[in-house]
Scaffold this active site. Structure first.
Site, PDB file in Angstrom:
ATOM      1  N   ARG A  98       4.589 -10.396   1.683  1.00 45.19           N
ATOM      2  CA  ARG A  98       4.220  -9.497   0.584  1.00 45.19           C
ATOM      3  C   ARG A  98       5.152  -9.670  -0.610  1.00 45.19           C
ATOM      4  NH1 ARG A  98       6.189  -3.570   2.975  1.00 45.19           N
ATOM      5  NH2 ARG A  98       8.320  -4.226   3.477  1.00 45.19           N
TER       6      ARG A  98
ATOM      7  N   SER B 110      12.885   3.384   1.763  1.00 40.31           N
ATOM      8  CA  SER B 110      11.507   3.827   2.011  1.00 40.31           C
ATOM      9  C   SER B 110      11.438   4.845   3.148  1.00 40.31           C
ATOM     10  CB  SER B 110      10.602   2.625   2.317  1.00 40.31           C
ATOM     11  OG  SER B 110       9.264   2.903   1.999  1.00 40.31           O
TER      12      SER B 110
ATOM     13  N   SER C  38       3.556   3.154   1.168  1.00 41.62           N
ATOM     14  CA  SER C  38       4.801   3.640   0.570  1.00 41.62           C
ATOM     15  C   SER C  38       4.965   3.348  -0.916  1.00 41.62           C
ATOM     16  CB  SER C  38       6.005   3.101   1.342  1.00 41.62           C
ATOM     17  OG  SER C  38       6.172   3.821   2.547  1.00 41.62           O
TER      18      SER C  38
ATOM     19  N   THR D 170       7.813  -1.545  -2.233  1.00 45.88           N
ATOM     20  CA  THR D 170       6.923  -2.118  -1.227  1.00 45.88           C
ATOM     21  C   THR D 170       6.102  -1.018  -0.562  1.00 45.88           C
ATOM     22  OG1 THR D 170       8.689  -1.953   0.417  1.00 45.88           O
ATOM     23  CG2 THR D 170       8.424  -4.084  -0.712  1.00 45.88           C
TER      24      THR D 170
END
Length: 266
Positions: free
Chosen positions: A250, A115, A67, A206
């Site tokens: 992350r 997202s 993404s 992200t």
């Protein structure tokens, strides 16, 4: 402001001004080791055109963008007129989606912030393969391979990009130097704001390809830049992931590193 420490190796990875050379900072590896994670973090300081990473080899290795591809996808959508402007509303068709937060009408900013994969799959379908390929070449984005389906080549197809190429692309976007209108680049940059602290501003996105397996892990990303006073720091993080419980790492690992460098946080 702290400076990057423990730089031990210099390697030429790119001809661009930002990432022409990159230095290895082994002290950052403790953040990865503490979580038993295999990954890489690239951090570049705009004013000095200097970059550092914990892993030189992985910094230049290409992975599915997942993404994080919503960034160029949004710009391409605007450039081609598929997205009319930043106020366009993408209507939910009422059908169940993988995530509840996608089950509503969304603006471009809203679709980026949550997202929303279905929104960007529709954008890609309307852009089409010919125009998509043209813009990825213009942007020098990754390996520019859109094989695997126009609405999923960045999720499970053949498109690949390295952490170094991510920061190069982000620098071009920040400077409005992509082969796209300044207005459209500004629209996307505004949509990427994820943190507005008194001392700094974070633009980021992200990405997550899925967990994969221990022998064939997926990839999780966090990329973006931090504006602080007169300085800009570009960053790209990716990690192997075989368990969704590790997904928060992350952001937490690169956040700890940037805090230790005095870039964000208290």
């Amino acid at each position: 402001m702290k400076t990057f420490a423990a730089y031990v190796i210099i390697a030429c990875l790119s001809s661009t001004a930002l990432a022409g050379s990159i230095t290895e900072n082994t002290s950052w590896n403790k953040e990865f080791s503490a979580e038993a994670v295999n990954g890489v973090f690239v951090l570049c300081k705009s004013s000095s055109k200097s970059c550092a990473t914990n892993d030189l080899a992985r910094a230049s290795k290409e992975y599915l963008p997942a993404s994080t591809f919503k960034i160029p996808n949004a710009i391409i959508g605007l450039e081609t007129g598929v997205i009319k402007n930043e106020h366009q509303v993408f209507k939910w068709d009422g059908k169940p989606r993988a995530m509840k937060q996608w089950e509503r009408d969304l603006t471009l900013r809203g679709a980026i912030q949550v997202s929303a994969v279905p929104v960007f799959q529709q954008i890609a379908r309307e852009v089409g393969e010919v125009r998509m390929q043209k813009y990825l070449k213009k942007f020098s984005y990754g390996n520019q391979n859109i094989s695997g389906g126009i609405d999923k080549f960045w999720l499970e197809g053949q498109l690949r990009i390295s952490a170094v190429n991510q920061v190069e692309f982000l620098e071009s976007l920040y400077l409005n130097k992509l082969s796209a209108s300044k207005e459209n680049q500004l629209i996307v940059k505004e949509a990427l704001v994820t943190e507005a602290a008194p001392e700094y501003l974070v633009h980021s996105k992200t990405g997550f390809s899925g967990v994969g397996t221990e022998s064939n892990p997926g990839v999780a990303w966090w990329v973006g830049w931090v504006e602080k006073e007169t300085e800009v720091y570009f960053f790209a993080f990716n990690m192997d992931i075989d368990n969704e419980s590790k997904l928060p790492l992350r952001k937490s690992i690169p956040t700890k590193i940037m805090e230790s460098e005095g870039i964000i946080g208290g």
